[in-house]
Motif scaffolding. Structure first.
Motif, PDB file in Angstrom:
ATOM      1  N   GLY A 161       0.789  -1.223   0.000  1.00  0.00           N
ATOM      2  CA  GLY A 161       0.000   0.000   0.000  1.00  0.00           C
ATOM      3  C   GLY A 161       0.819   1.271   0.000  1.00  0.00           C
ATOM      4  O   GLY A 161       0.264   2.357  -0.179  1.00  0.00           O
ATOM      5  N   ILE A 162       2.133   1.174   0.207  1.00  0.00           N
ATOM      6  CA  ILE A 162       2.993   2.353   0.164  1.00  0.00           C
ATOM      7  C   ILE A 162       3.332   2.672  -1.286  1.00  0.00           C
ATOM      8  O   ILE A 162       3.771   1.791  -2.034  1.00  0.00           O
ATOM      9  N   ASN A 163       3.146   3.911  -1.680  1.00  0.00           N
ATOM     10  CA  ASN A 163       3.439   4.326  -3.051  1.00  0.00           C
ATOM     11  C   ASN A 163       4.931   4.621  -3.191  1.00  0.00           C
ATOM     12  O   ASN A 163       5.375   5.755  -3.038  1.00  0.00           O
ATOM     13  N   GLY A 164       5.697   3.572  -3.432  1.00  0.00           N
ATOM     14  CA  GLY A 164       7.136   3.717  -3.578  1.00  0.00           C
ATOM     15  C   GLY A 164       7.733   2.527  -4.284  1.00  0.00           C
ATOM     16  O   GLY A 164       7.254   1.394  -4.121  1.00  0.00           O
ATOM     17  N   ARG A 165       8.775   2.789  -5.071  1.00  0.00           N
ATOM     18  CA  ARG A 165       9.462   1.710  -5.796  1.00  0.00           C
ATOM     19  C   ARG A 165      10.707   1.228  -5.064  1.00  0.00           C
ATOM     20  O   ARG A 165      11.165   0.110  -5.267  1.00  0.00           O
ATOM     21  N   GLY A 166      11.280   2.077  -4.215  1.00  0.00           N
ATOM     22  CA  GLY A 166      12.480   1.745  -3.464  1.00  0.00           C
ATOM     23  C   GLY A 166      12.880   2.925  -2.607  1.00  0.00           C
ATOM     24  O   GLY A 166      12.121   3.891  -2.463  1.00  0.00           O
ATOM     25  N   LEU A 167      14.074   2.862  -2.029  1.00  0.00           N
ATOM     26  CA  LEU A 167      14.541   3.960  -1.185  1.00  0.00           C
ATOM     27  C   LEU A 167      15.093   5.110  -2.008  1.00  0.00           C
ATOM     28  O   LEU A 167      14.923   6.273  -1.661  1.00  0.00           O
ATOM     29  N   ARG A 168      15.808   4.786  -3.100  1.00  0.00           N
ATOM     30  CA  ARG A 168      16.391   5.818  -3.948  1.00  0.00           C
ATOM     31  C   ARG A 168      16.394   5.350  -5.392  1.00  0.00           C
ATOM     32  O   ARG A 168      16.552   4.155  -5.661  1.00  0.00           O
ATOM     33  N   ASP A 169      16.257   6.292  -6.295  1.00  0.00           N
ATOM     34  CA  ASP A 169      16.347   6.017  -7.725  1.00  0.00           C
ATOM     35  C   ASP A 169      17.560   6.782  -8.247  1.00  0.00           C
ATOM     36  O   ASP A 169      17.544   8.009  -8.325  1.00  0.00           O
ATOM     37  N   MET A 170      18.612   6.066  -8.606  1.00  0.00           N
ATOM     38  CA  MET A 170      19.850   6.709  -9.024  1.00  0.00           C
ATOM     39  C   MET A 170      19.738   7.315 -10.425  1.00  0.00           C
ATOM     40  O   MET A 170      20.450   8.254 -10.754  1.00  0.00           O
ATOM     41  N   GLN A 171      18.856   6.783 -11.233  1.00  0.00           N
ATOM     42  CA  GLN A 171      18.630   7.336 -12.574  1.00  0.00           C
ATOM     43  C   GLN A 171      17.819   8.615 -12.504  1.00  0.00           C
ATOM     44  O   GLN A 171      18.097   9.578 -13.236  1.00  0.00           O
ATOM     45  N   ASN A 172      16.847   8.639 -11.623  1.00  0.00           N
ATOM     46  CA  ASN A 172      15.967   9.803 -11.479  1.00  0.00           C
ATOM     47  C   ASN A 172      15.793  10.139 -10.000  1.00  0.00           C
ATOM     48  O   ASN A 172      14.742   9.858  -9.406  1.00  0.00           O
ATOM     49  N   PRO A 173      16.826  10.716  -9.372  1.00  0.00           N
ATOM     50  CA  PRO A 173      16.711  11.052  -7.951  1.00  0.00           C
ATOM     51  C   PRO A 173      15.493  11.935  -7.672  1.00  0.00           C
ATOM     52  O   PRO A 173      15.150  12.812  -8.457  1.00  0.00           O
ATOM     53  N   GLY A 174      14.840  11.640  -6.552  1.00  0.00           N
ATOM     54  CA  GLY A 174      13.656  12.399  -6.174  1.00  0.00           C
ATOM     55  C   GLY A 174      12.351  11.759  -6.593  1.00  0.00           C
ATOM     56  O   GLY A 174      11.285  12.335  -6.360  1.00  0.00           O
ATOM     57  N   THR A 175      12.418  10.571  -7.185  1.00  0.00           N
ATOM     58  CA  THR A 175      11.197   9.924  -7.693  1.00  0.00           C
ATOM     59  C   THR A 175      10.957   8.534  -7.113  1.00  0.00           C
ATOM     60  O   THR A 175      10.068   7.825  -7.571  1.00  0.00           O
ATOM     61  N   ALA A 176      11.715   8.128  -6.102  1.00  0.00           N
ATOM     62  CA  ALA A 176      11.631   6.749  -5.612  1.00  0.00           C
ATOM     63  C   ALA A 176      10.350   6.467  -4.840  1.00  0.00           C
ATOM     64  O   ALA A 176       9.864   5.337  -4.835  1.00  0.00           O
ATOM     65  N   TYR A 177       9.803   7.488  -4.187  1.00  0.00           N
ATOM     66  CA  TYR A 177       8.575   7.278  -3.411  1.00  0.00           C
ATOM     67  C   TYR A 177       7.846   8.600  -3.221  1.00  0.00           C
ATOM     68  O   TYR A 177       8.440   9.683  -3.274  1.00  0.00           O
ATOM     69  N   ASN A 178       6.539   8.474  -3.001  1.00  0.00           N
ATOM     70  CA  ASN A 178       5.690   9.640  -2.734  1.00  0.00           C
ATOM     71  C   ASN A 178       4.390   9.133  -2.129  1.00  0.00           C
ATOM     72  O   ASN A 178       3.506   8.659  -2.846  1.00  0.00           O
TER      73      ASN A 178
ATOM     74  N   ILE B 183       4.897   8.361   4.319  1.00  0.00           N
ATOM     75  CA  ILE B 183       6.360   8.460   4.374  1.00  0.00           C
ATOM     76  C   ILE B 183       6.905   9.740   3.753  1.00  0.00           C
ATOM     77  O   ILE B 183       8.088  10.040   3.859  1.00  0.00           O
ATOM     78  N   GLY B 184       6.041  10.518   3.094  1.00  0.00           N
ATOM     79  CA  GLY B 184       6.482  11.735   2.431  1.00  0.00           C
ATOM     80  C   GLY B 184       6.975  11.475   1.017  1.00  0.00           C
ATOM     81  O   GLY B 184       6.842  10.370   0.485  1.00  0.00           O
ATOM     82  N   LYS B 185       7.587  12.510   0.447  1.00  0.00           N
ATOM     83  CA  LYS B 185       8.093  12.420  -0.922  1.00  0.00           C
ATOM     84  C   LYS B 185       9.609  12.348  -0.912  1.00  0.00           C
ATOM     85  O   LYS B 185      10.268  13.007  -0.105  1.00  0.00           O
ATOM     86  N   ASP B 186      10.159  11.551  -1.797  1.00  0.00           N
ATOM     87  CA  ASP B 186      11.604  11.444  -1.971  1.00  0.00           C
ATOM     88  C   ASP B 186      12.194  12.844  -2.171  1.00  0.00           C
ATOM     89  O   ASP B 186      11.855  13.536  -3.132  1.00  0.00           O
TER      90      ASP B 186
END
Length: 221
Positions: free
Chosen positions: A93-110, A114-117
């Motif tokens: 149920g958490i809208n997130g793909r992982g802790l960090r996205d190295m290709q597109n920083p700032g988009t790993a979760y929202n 938990i807040g937004k990356d």
């Protein structure tokens, strides 16, 4: 006690089981294990100070080698690889793909829970935060998005496997004895170019895309 994290404490690695709601088991992700192991390597080589830019480099280097562990296990070259660190670590149920996205920083979760990356991908968005626990010691987990993006770009510009191309350049920069414990992004970038050999132009281009003009042979190194 439920530990909602994974960390290197200076002597040993600690991995939480998660609670199944926010986080899943941290030991289930090879890149998380690789990340924490790299903190130990960093401690006994460059010993990057855990604050501000050297601290963000410390975190980024752990992300770099953690993601290469994942890519190596899957046999994926840089251009085809997944660049999401700790993919699937979030609970149901958490809208997130992982802790960090190295290709597109700032988009790993929202997600409201938990807040937004908060990671930036360029120096123009560098976050100046207080050097306190609440300020993430100057944003070590946040501003690491900038060198993370630079590694992704270097790896894909060089081509092939990240562990054959950009990886050895980053490893030599970390362990070669020239990286200061208080190194800035600029100093680290310059050293990667110095260590890049025939791939210097690709590494320069990678850093330029994140707002850092990297050069080799700088006197302050």
């Amino acid at each position: 006690m439920i530990i909602q994290n994974a960390f290197w404490d200076g002597k040993q690695m600690v991995f939480g089981d998660g609670d199944g709601t926010i986080f899943r088991d941290f030991t289930s992700r090879d890149d998380v294990i690789g990340h924490e192991l790299t903190h130990a390597v960093t401690q006994f080589t460059a010993n990057l100070i855990y604050e501000n830019q050297p601290g963000a480099l410390n975190e980024s280097i752990s992300d770099v080698f953690g993601i290469m562990v994942k890519q190596y296990k899957l046999g994926k070259p840089a251009a085809e690889a997944n660049w999401i660190l700790a993919e699937g670590i979030w609970g149901p149920g958490i809208n997130g793909r992982g802790l960090r996205d190295m290709q597109n920083p700032g988009t790993a979760y929202n997600d409201p829970k938990i807040g937004k990356d908060p990671q930036p991908a360029h120096m123009k968005d560098y976050k100046k935060l207080p050097n306190t626990a609440d300020g993430d010691y100057g944003g070590v987990h946040i501003n690491s998005g900038i060198p993370n993006k630079a590694f992704y770009l270097a790896a894909t510009k060089i081509g092939g496997n990240s562990w054959d191309g950009a990886g050895p350049i980053w490893y030599e920069t970390l362990t070669g004895g020239k990286l200061k414990s208080n190194a800035t992004f600029q100093q680290f970038a310059d050293l990667t170019v110095l260590n890049a050999g025939p791939h210097a132009s690709q590494v320069v281009a990678a850093w330029k895309e994140v707002g850092i003009s990297a050069k080799s042979g700088r006197s302050e190194l």
